[in-house]
Scaffold this motif. Structure first.
Motif, PDB file in Angstrom:
ATOM      1  N   VAL A   1      40.851  40.965  42.922  1.00 50.31           N
ATOM      2  CA  VAL A   1      40.196  42.243  42.383  1.00 50.31           C
ATOM      3  C   VAL A   1      40.915  42.649  41.053  1.00 50.31           C
ATOM      4  O   VAL A   1      39.990  42.962  40.178  1.00 50.31           O
ATOM      5  CB  VAL A   1      40.669  43.141  43.561  1.00 50.31           C
ATOM      6  CG1 VAL A   1      40.325  44.633  42.860  1.00 50.31           C
ATOM      7  CG2 VAL A   1      40.368  43.085  45.042  1.00 50.31           C
ATOM      8  N   ILE A   2      41.992  42.376  40.778  1.00 51.59           N
ATOM      9  CA  ILE A   2      42.651  42.450  39.321  1.00 51.59           C
ATOM     10  C   ILE A   2      41.820  41.626  38.102  1.00 51.59           C
ATOM     11  O   ILE A   2      41.514  42.314  37.333  1.00 51.59           O
ATOM     12  CB  ILE A   2      44.261  42.359  39.274  1.00 51.59           C
ATOM     13  CG1 ILE A   2      44.903  43.498  40.126  1.00 51.59           C
ATOM     14  CG2 ILE A   2      44.570  42.285  37.910  1.00 51.59           C
ATOM     15  CD1 ILE A   2      46.324  43.053  40.134  1.00 51.59           C
ATOM     16  N   ALA A   3      41.727  40.321  38.457  1.00 49.48           N
ATOM     17  CA  ALA A   3      40.784  39.601  37.789  1.00 49.48           C
ATOM     18  C   ALA A   3      39.325  39.910  37.471  1.00 49.48           C
ATOM     19  O   ALA A   3      39.072  40.038  36.348  1.00 49.48           O
ATOM     20  CB  ALA A   3      40.806  38.127  38.292  1.00 49.48           C
ATOM     21  N   ALA A   4      38.920  40.353  38.685  1.00 48.55           N
ATOM     22  CA  ALA A   4      37.422  41.007  38.418  1.00 48.55           C
ATOM     23  C   ALA A   4      37.487  42.287  37.417  1.00 48.55           C
ATOM     24  O   ALA A   4      36.732  42.359  36.697  1.00 48.55           O
ATOM     25  CB  ALA A   4      36.751  41.246  39.866  1.00 48.55           C
ATOM     26  N   LEU A   5      38.456  43.245  37.844  1.00 52.15           N
ATOM     27  CA  LEU A   5      38.460  44.381  36.947  1.00 52.15           C
ATOM     28  C   LEU A   5      39.011  44.190  35.577  1.00 52.15           C
ATOM     29  O   LEU A   5      38.401  44.619  34.637  1.00 52.15           O
ATOM     30  CB  LEU A   5      39.534  45.343  37.614  1.00 52.15           C
ATOM     31  CG  LEU A   5      39.224  45.919  39.010  1.00 52.15           C
ATOM     32  CD1 LEU A   5      40.378  46.619  39.402  1.00 52.15           C
ATOM     33  CD2 LEU A   5      38.032  46.956  38.914  1.00 52.15           C
ATOM     34  N   MET A   6      39.614  43.010  35.393  1.00 55.76           N
ATOM     35  CA  MET A   6      40.237  42.820  33.854  1.00 55.76           C
ATOM     36  C   MET A   6      38.832  42.203  32.987  1.00 55.76           C
ATOM     37  O   MET A   6      38.714  42.397  32.060  1.00 55.76           O
ATOM     38  CB  MET A   6      41.190  41.782  33.911  1.00 55.76           C
ATOM     39  CG  MET A   6      42.584  42.288  34.264  1.00 55.76           C
ATOM     40  SD  MET A   6      43.248  43.691  33.290  1.00 55.76           S
ATOM     41  CE  MET A   6      43.188  43.038  31.580  1.00 55.76           C
ATOM     42  N   LEU A   7      38.165  41.464  33.936  1.00 55.72           N
ATOM     43  CA  LEU A   7      36.886  40.972  33.254  1.00 55.72           C
ATOM     44  C   LEU A   7      35.785  42.110  32.732  1.00 55.72           C
ATOM     45  O   LEU A   7      35.286  41.977  31.705  1.00 55.72           O
ATOM     46  CB  LEU A   7      36.015  40.172  34.209  1.00 55.72           C
ATOM     47  CG  LEU A   7      35.326  38.875  33.679  1.00 55.72           C
ATOM     48  CD1 LEU A   7      36.119  38.066  32.645  1.00 55.72           C
ATOM     49  CD2 LEU A   7      34.527  38.137  34.930  1.00 55.72           C
TER      50      LEU A   7
ATOM     51  N   LEU B   1      50.947  36.923  18.995  1.00 60.06           N
ATOM     52  CA  LEU B   1      50.626  37.941  18.325  1.00 60.06           C
ATOM     53  C   LEU B   1      50.262  39.315  19.146  1.00 60.06           C
ATOM     54  O   LEU B   1      49.488  38.966  20.125  1.00 60.06           O
ATOM     55  CB  LEU B   1      49.529  37.741  17.285  1.00 60.06           C
ATOM     56  CG  LEU B   1      49.002  38.768  16.109  1.00 60.06           C
ATOM     57  CD1 LEU B   1      50.115  38.805  15.232  1.00 60.06           C
ATOM     58  CD2 LEU B   1      47.673  38.403  15.673  1.00 60.06           C
ATOM     59  N   PRO B   2      50.780  40.288  19.079  1.00 62.01           N
ATOM     60  CA  PRO B   2      50.537  41.488  19.722  1.00 62.01           C
ATOM     61  C   PRO B   2      48.938  41.740  19.832  1.00 62.01           C
ATOM     62  O   PRO B   2      48.343  42.498  18.728  1.00 62.01           O
ATOM     63  CB  PRO B   2      51.136  42.677  19.315  1.00 62.01           C
ATOM     64  CG  PRO B   2      51.701  42.603  18.115  1.00 62.01           C
ATOM     65  CD  PRO B   2      51.600  41.101  18.133  1.00 62.01           C
ATOM     66  N   CYS B   3      47.934  41.484  20.504  1.00 62.07           N
ATOM     67  CA  CYS B   3      46.470  41.713  20.591  1.00 62.07           C
ATOM     68  C   CYS B   3      46.000  41.937  22.002  1.00 62.07           C
ATOM     69  O   CYS B   3      46.297  41.022  22.881  1.00 62.07           O
ATOM     70  CB  CYS B   3      45.989  40.305  19.860  1.00 62.07           C
ATOM     71  SG  CYS B   3      44.087  40.041  20.271  1.00 62.07           S
ATOM     72  N   GLY B   4      45.460  42.997  22.260  1.00 64.38           N
ATOM     73  CA  GLY B   4      44.956  43.361  23.430  1.00 64.38           C
ATOM     74  C   GLY B   4      44.243  42.510  23.890  1.00 64.38           C
ATOM     75  O   GLY B   4      43.827  42.324  25.246  1.00 64.38           O
ATOM     76  N   LEU B   5      43.163  41.559  23.007  1.00 64.83           N
ATOM     77  CA  LEU B   5      42.248  40.956  23.769  1.00 64.83           C
ATOM     78  C   LEU B   5      43.137  39.670  24.289  1.00 64.83           C
ATOM     79  O   LEU B   5      42.563  39.171  25.377  1.00 64.83           O
ATOM     80  CB  LEU B   5      41.252  40.303  22.559  1.00 64.83           C
ATOM     81  CG  LEU B   5      40.126  39.416  23.029  1.00 64.83           C
ATOM     82  CD1 LEU B   5      38.981  40.236  23.714  1.00 64.83           C
ATOM     83  CD2 LEU B   5      39.487  38.671  21.794  1.00 64.83           C
ATOM     84  N   ILE B   6      43.825  39.156  23.666  1.00 65.03           N
ATOM     85  CA  ILE B   6      44.855  37.764  24.058  1.00 65.03           C
ATOM     86  C   ILE B   6      45.609  38.352  25.391  1.00 65.03           C
ATOM     87  O   ILE B   6      45.297  37.577  26.428  1.00 65.03           O
ATOM     88  CB  ILE B   6      45.728  37.340  23.222  1.00 65.03           C
ATOM     89  CG1 ILE B   6      44.895  36.948  21.871  1.00 65.03           C
ATOM     90  CG2 ILE B   6      46.549  36.340  23.815  1.00 65.03           C
ATOM     91  CD1 ILE B   6      46.084  36.517  20.657  1.00 65.03           C
ATOM     92  N   TYR B   7      45.983  39.393  25.324  1.00 63.33           N
ATOM     93  CA  TYR B   7      46.944  39.919  26.684  1.00 63.33           C
ATOM     94  C   TYR B   7      45.887  40.022  27.812  1.00 63.33           C
ATOM     95  O   TYR B   7      46.513  39.852  28.934  1.00 63.33           O
ATOM     96  CB  TYR B   7      47.703  41.144  26.391  1.00 63.33           C
ATOM     97  CG  TYR B   7      48.933  40.957  25.184  1.00 63.33           C
ATOM     98  CD1 TYR B   7      49.131  39.433  24.960  1.00 63.33           C
ATOM     99  CD2 TYR B   7      49.452  41.770  24.566  1.00 63.33           C
ATOM    100  CE1 TYR B   7      50.126  39.390  24.046  1.00 63.33           C
ATOM    101  CE2 TYR B   7      50.597  41.751  23.537  1.00 63.33           C
ATOM    102  CZ  TYR B   7      51.001  40.418  23.240  1.00 63.33           C
ATOM    103  OH  TYR B   7      51.815  40.239  22.444  1.00 63.33           O
ATOM    104  N   SER B   8      44.971  40.604  27.455  1.00 66.88           N
ATOM    105  CA  SER B   8      43.906  41.018  28.746  1.00 66.88           C
ATOM    106  C   SER B   8      43.495  39.713  29.304  1.00 66.88           C
ATOM    107  O   SER B   8      43.299  39.370  30.518  1.00 66.88           O
ATOM    108  CB  SER B   8      42.725  41.819  27.894  1.00 66.88           C
ATOM    109  OG  SER B   8      43.247  42.928  27.535  1.00 66.88           O
ATOM    110  N   ALA B   9      43.348  38.782  28.268  1.00 68.81           N
ATOM    111  CA  ALA B   9      42.773  37.490  28.679  1.00 68.81           C
ATOM    112  C   ALA B   9      43.939  36.664  29.599  1.00 68.81           C
ATOM    113  O   ALA B   9      43.520  36.127  30.607  1.00 68.81           O
ATOM    114  CB  ALA B   9      42.339  36.464  27.643  1.00 68.81           C
ATOM    115  N   LEU B  10      44.930  36.917  29.292  1.00 70.77           N
ATOM    116  CA  LEU B  10      46.362  36.447  30.002  1.00 70.77           C
ATOM    117  C   LEU B  10      46.245  37.072  31.326  1.00 70.77           C
ATOM    118  O   LEU B  10      46.527  36.353  32.286  1.00 70.77           O
ATOM    119  CB  LEU B  10      47.330  36.608  29.231  1.00 70.77           C
ATOM    120  CG  LEU B  10      47.850  35.472  28.118  1.00 70.77           C
ATOM    121  CD1 LEU B  10      48.983  36.036  27.170  1.00 70.77           C
ATOM    122  CD2 LEU B  10      48.210  34.112  28.694  1.00 70.77           C
TER     123      LEU B  10
END
Length: 219
Positions: free
Chosen positions: A79-85, A139-148
């Motif tokens: 569910v978290i994976a789907a919501l993060m997507l 590097l602090p990047c919302g996109l990278i951390y979200s992908a992680l």
């Protein structure tokens, strides 16, 4: 088990983040090997280090997420994976910027790594460029951390690493062209309509995953 659609989603996310990546890393990437005869090799080494760093982070976080093997935990992660997507789709399309809060958290991790990476500049040898790229992967990047977060929610070290590898590969066209002084790729993916198409695609895939999970839970 990751699907081809998830690999496409990871690549699309990397492509859509082109403008963001160039904005945060473009300066250092374009400065790699200036005046050096083997500049292209240094640029490739830097990018290889960066993408490898993403895959390694995905591997370790995916392995950590897989340690608790309970049905409820697995379902919660899906569910978290789907919501993060969906969240990443909204972020990509410039419709919602809540993921930027992750960058503030990442700044705490980034400061000591930044201090370690400074002696690597200017990178004149391939091992230096490789290590610098690996450091820049934090590097602090919302996109990278979200992908992680999305990749690690698959709770499988190999799958998470592969997803982050494809995310990193998706960023390469813009980053490589920016390093070589040709920004047309990043400029294309900065266009609002392009970002919105990709963002809507990611949102649709996330919502479809949620519907599939709901149907599965009802059986």
């Amino acid at each position: 088990m990751i699907t081809e659609a998830n690999l496409v989603a990871a690549s699309l996310l990397g492509l859509a983040g082109a403008g963001h990546c160039v904005g945060m890393c473009g300066g250092i990437a374009s400065a790699i090997g200036i005046g050096s005869r083997n500049r292209r090799s240094l640029i490739l080494a830097y990018q290889a280090g960066r993408v490898t760093s993403y895959a390694a982070l995905g591997f370790f976080l995916g392995a950590a997420a897989s340690m608790l093997d309970l049905p409820a935990w697995r379902m919660g992660l899906r569910v978290i994976a789907a919501l993060m997507l969906i969240a990443m789709g909204l972020y990509t399309a410039n419709w919602w910027f809540g993921l930027k809060h992750l960058e503030r958290l990442g700044a705490v991790v980034w400061r000591p790594i930044q201090n370690v990476s400074r002696p690597l500049l200017p990178a004149r040898r391939i091992p230096q460029a490789l290590a610098l790229g690996a450091a820049w992967g934090f590097l602090p990047c919302g996109l990278i951390y979200s992908a992680l977060a999305w990749a690690s929610a698959h709770a499988n070290a190999r799958d998470s690493a592969v997803l982050m590898l494809f995310f990193g590969l998706g960023t390469l066209p813009a980053m490589l062209t920016a390093s070589l002084g040709a920004n047309w790729v990043s400029q294309f993916f900065k266009k609002l309509w392009v970002r919105q198409v990709i963002g809507a695609t990611l949102c649709a895939w996330g919502m479809l995953n949620l519907v599939m999970l709901l149907r599965h839970s009802m059986h």
